[in-house]
Design an enzyme around this catalytic site. Structure first.
Site, PDB file in Angstrom:
ATOM      1  N   GLY A 111      -1.252   6.109  -2.498  1.00 41.88           N
ATOM      2  CA  GLY A 111      -2.070   6.697  -3.565  1.00 41.88           C
ATOM      3  C   GLY A 111      -3.367   5.933  -3.736  1.00 41.88           C
ATOM      4  CE  LYS A 112      -1.936   2.559  -7.963  1.00 44.51           C
ATOM      5  NZ  LYS A 112      -0.485   2.636  -7.936  1.00 44.51           N
TER       6      LYS A 112
ATOM      7  CG  ASP B  42      -0.001  -0.654  -7.074  1.00 45.10           C
ATOM      8  OD1 ASP B  42       0.101  -0.876  -8.292  1.00 45.10           O
ATOM      9  OD2 ASP B  42       0.375   0.417  -6.548  1.00 45.10           O
TER      10      ASP B  42
ATOM     11  CB  CYS C  22       4.158   1.337 -12.283  1.00 42.80           C
ATOM     12  SG  CYS C  22       5.426   1.048 -11.066  1.00 42.80           S
TER      13      CYS C  22
ATOM     14  CB  ALA D 189      -0.963   0.004   1.182  1.00 45.18           C
ATOM     15  CB  ALA D 190       3.970   2.454   1.488  1.00 47.71           C
ATOM     16  N   PRO D 191       3.189   4.448  -0.982  1.00 49.66           N
ATOM     17  CG  PRO D 191       3.586   6.472  -2.098  1.00 49.66           C
ATOM     18  CD  PRO D 191       3.708   4.984  -2.267  1.00 49.66           C
TER      19      PRO D 191
HETATM   20  C1  LIG Z   1       4.211  -0.164  -6.391  1.00 49.19           C
HETATM   21  S1  LIG Z   1       4.514   0.046  -4.716  1.00 49.19           S
HETATM   22  C2  LIG Z   1       2.904   0.372  -4.100  1.00 49.19           C
HETATM   23  C3  LIG Z   1       2.369   1.726  -4.400  1.00 49.19           C
HETATM   24  C4  LIG Z   1       1.063   2.014  -3.677  1.00 49.19           C
HETATM   25  N1  LIG Z   1       0.078   1.003  -3.955  1.00 49.19           N
HETATM   26  C5  LIG Z   1       0.491   3.381  -4.005  1.00 49.19           C
HETATM   27  O1  LIG Z   1      -0.450   3.480  -4.783  1.00 49.19           O
HETATM   28  O2  LIG Z   1       0.965   4.374  -3.435  1.00 49.19           O
HETATM   29  C6  LIG Z   1       4.817  -1.560  -4.129  1.00 49.19           C
HETATM   30  C7  LIG Z   1       4.990  -1.700  -2.639  1.00 49.19           C
HETATM   31  O3  LIG Z   1       5.217  -3.087  -2.356  1.00 49.19           O
HETATM   32  C8  LIG Z   1       6.113  -3.196  -1.266  1.00 49.19           C
HETATM   33  N2  LIG Z   1       6.787  -4.525  -1.293  1.00 49.19           N
HETATM   34  C9  LIG Z   1       8.070  -4.805  -1.619  1.00 49.19           C
HETATM   35  N3  LIG Z   1       8.319  -6.111  -1.490  1.00 49.19           N
HETATM   36  C10 LIG Z   1       7.180  -6.691  -1.050  1.00 49.19           C
HETATM   37  C11 LIG Z   1       6.818  -8.014  -0.709  1.00 49.19           C
HETATM   38  N4  LIG Z   1       7.674  -9.016  -0.804  1.00 49.19           N
HETATM   39  N5  LIG Z   1       5.568  -8.214  -0.266  1.00 49.19           N
HETATM   40  C12 LIG Z   1       4.688  -7.190  -0.166  1.00 49.19           C
HETATM   41  N6  LIG Z   1       4.979  -5.929  -0.493  1.00 49.19           N
HETATM   42  C13 LIG Z   1       6.208  -5.670  -0.928  1.00 49.19           C
HETATM   43  C14 LIG Z   1       7.069  -2.029  -1.457  1.00 49.19           C
HETATM   44  O4  LIG Z   1       7.662  -1.660  -0.234  1.00 49.19           O
HETATM   45  C15 LIG Z   1       6.166  -0.944  -2.055  1.00 49.19           C
HETATM   46  O5  LIG Z   1       5.734  -0.053  -1.067  1.00 49.19           O
END
Ligand SMILES: C[S@@+](CC[C@H](N)C(=O)[O-])C[C@H]1O[C@@H](n2cnc3c(N)ncnc32)[C@H](O)[C@@H]1O
Length: 467
Positions: free
Chosen positions: A110-111, A174, A227, A106-108
């Protein structure tokens, strides 16, 4: 702007896109398209000082343009800056008020912030982020929009399965990806790219999705997005999902002008991959994205994979408890003096580490999980008193409070810097807590003592806003 694209990347997309490739590479050298969303959780959500003349057709709350990050509107969660392509993911999820929704990566935020808006305060949003630092940014963003029905967790996806097995109506993954669609927004992403990176990301995506499938209700829906342009992480992951016994079908997503279909020929040729959406910057005003949506089978199917056991979380040894008689008295005194109506039911209040949370009894027990925000934090019990939080102020509409002080933009500017305020009109008011507003936007609580409004703006945010 000039992006130095790796030769292997150029060769790969020349082969995939053929005659389209020159337009695609040219678009990666152009400036990004900016956008922002307004927050439908605010009753007067359109009353912002921003240019609303360029609405985004496929997002009712979205607009093209740039907004100021230090403004009152940003601080009070009326405005969220977001890439126009990224906004279509939550739209495609078609979340309804009352749904139970998980945003697994979920971070940061947006969704998550957009999904919370769609829930309109009903149902539950669980926003999870594996990386604690990134989770703190997520927490801040969710706090600003004032959603009451959000749990914020900090877990590995497989550790969530025991608590949430078969629980959610909708799950958004995401996924962490190779980020090719973000190259022009974040040129540093080019440095991470290698010909093998997509395969590495695809393995991680399958692992995350395996957990997600177990947490959906029979008949629930999975939304998968990246993305990146890489077929290994897009159509090929969608094709892999179609082979999973829990997945019934891939669902069509509406395509607005400039949006393209998934490319079956980039996987094993399954025609239904055309239901996915591809956003390419040479055809669409926004960064690169891929979105796919799946329906889960109506009958539950036990996965063959094992899930990790969830041990008791050492950090959360003392879990939620009900209020003591004294705490109840302090909370009620505050609520009766400051809040206009019975804002939350007594049954939905829980205490954790002297902090009072809104946590409805119908929500699942998260005490075995690492969390960042176990519900909406209403305030803290200190010796002999209750102190309301910043997050409560942001979750309240001015009409929800009996005690409101409307400040001028100049006074807001002083207050967000951490300064106390004095004004002759304060002298006529009784001592105690007040909801502070500026342009009818609730932005913090303040405690009035003998005509001086003491500063309660969070210390960590004091240099962030104002001019
Ligand atoms: C594309 S970003 C998400 C952007 C977010 N959905 C938004 O709209 O702001 C993907 C996220 O997945 C997390 N991530 C990385 N490895 C992961 C894992 N093994 N399992 C779950 N999440 C992970 C990252 O830290 C990152 O914050």
């Amino acid at each position: 702007m000039s992006l130095n694209l790796p030769t292997a990347f150029i060769t790969k997309y020349q082969a995939l896109l053929q005659t389209e490739a020159p337009a695609f590479f040219a678009s990666l050298q152009q400036s990004i398209v900016k956008g922002f969303r307004l927050n439908p959780l605010r009753a007067n959500w359109r009353t912002v000082q921003a240019d609303l003349s360029k609405p985004i057709a496929y997002v009712p709350t979205g607009f093209y343009g740039e907004v100021a990050g230090r403004s009152l509107e940003h601080q009070t969660g009326y405005i969220y800056s977001q890439d126009p392509s990224a906004m279509y993911v939550a739209e495609a999820a078609a979340v309804q008020p009352g749904d139970k929704v998980l945003d697994l990566c979920a971070a940061p935020g947006g969704k998550s912030t957009q999904l919370a808006g769609k829930l309109a305060g009903q149902g539950l949003l669980v926003a999870n982020e594996i990386n604690r630092q990134r989770g703190k940014v997520l927490a801040e963003n969710l706090e600003r929009i004032g959603a009451k029905n959000v749990l914020l967790l900090n877990e590995r996806p497989d550790r969530l399965v025991n608590t949430f097995k078969g629980f959610f109506d909708k799950i958004l993954v995401d996924a962490p990806c190779s980020g090719e669609g973000m190259f022009r927004k974040d040129p540093a992403a080019v440095e991470y790219w290698s010909p093998d990176y997509s395969a590495e990301c695809a393995t991680r995506q399958q692992k995350i999705l395996t957990s997600a499938l177990q947490m959906l209700k029979p008949g629930g829906e999975l939304i998968y997005s990246t993305c990146t342009f890489a077929p290994e992480e897009d159509e090929q992951i969608a094709a892999w999902l179609l082979e999973q016994p829990q997945v019934a079908e891939i669902l069509p997503i509406k395509k607005w002008p400039g949006m393209e279909s998934g490319r079956p020929e980039w996987a094993a040729g399954q025609a239904e991959l055309r239901h996915c959406v591809r956003l390419f910057p040479h055809h669409f005003q926004g960064e690169g994205h891929f979105i796919a949506k799946f329906k889960i089978t109506a009958t539950p199917i036990e996965p063959t994979t094992t899930t990790s056991r969830t041990k008791k979380n050492k950090n959360n040894r003392s879990i939620f408890r009900g209020l003591t008689a004294t705490e109840k008295k302090y909370w009620q005194t505050f609520a009766q003096t400051v809040l206009a109506a019975n804002w939350v039911a007594q049954a939905d209040l829980r205490v954790f580490n002297d902090r009072l949370y809104y946590y409805p009894i119908t929500w699942p027990d998260i005490s075995k999980l690492h969390f960042l925000r176990p519900g909406l934090e209403l305030g803290t019990f200190k010796k002999g008193r209750f102190e309301p939080t910043y997050s409560l102020a942001l979750a309240l509409a001015p009409a929800s409070s009996k005690r409101v002080i409307e400040l001028t933009p100049e006074q807001w500017n002083q207050y967000v810097k951490g300064l106390p305020l004095q004004a002759t009109e304060f002298n006529q008011l009784s001592n105690g807590w007040y909801l502070l507003t500026c342009q009818q936007k609730a932005f913090c609580f303040g405690k009035l003592t003998q005509g001086t409004l003491k500063n309660a703006f969070p210390k960590g945010l004091r240099l962030r806003y104002g001019n």
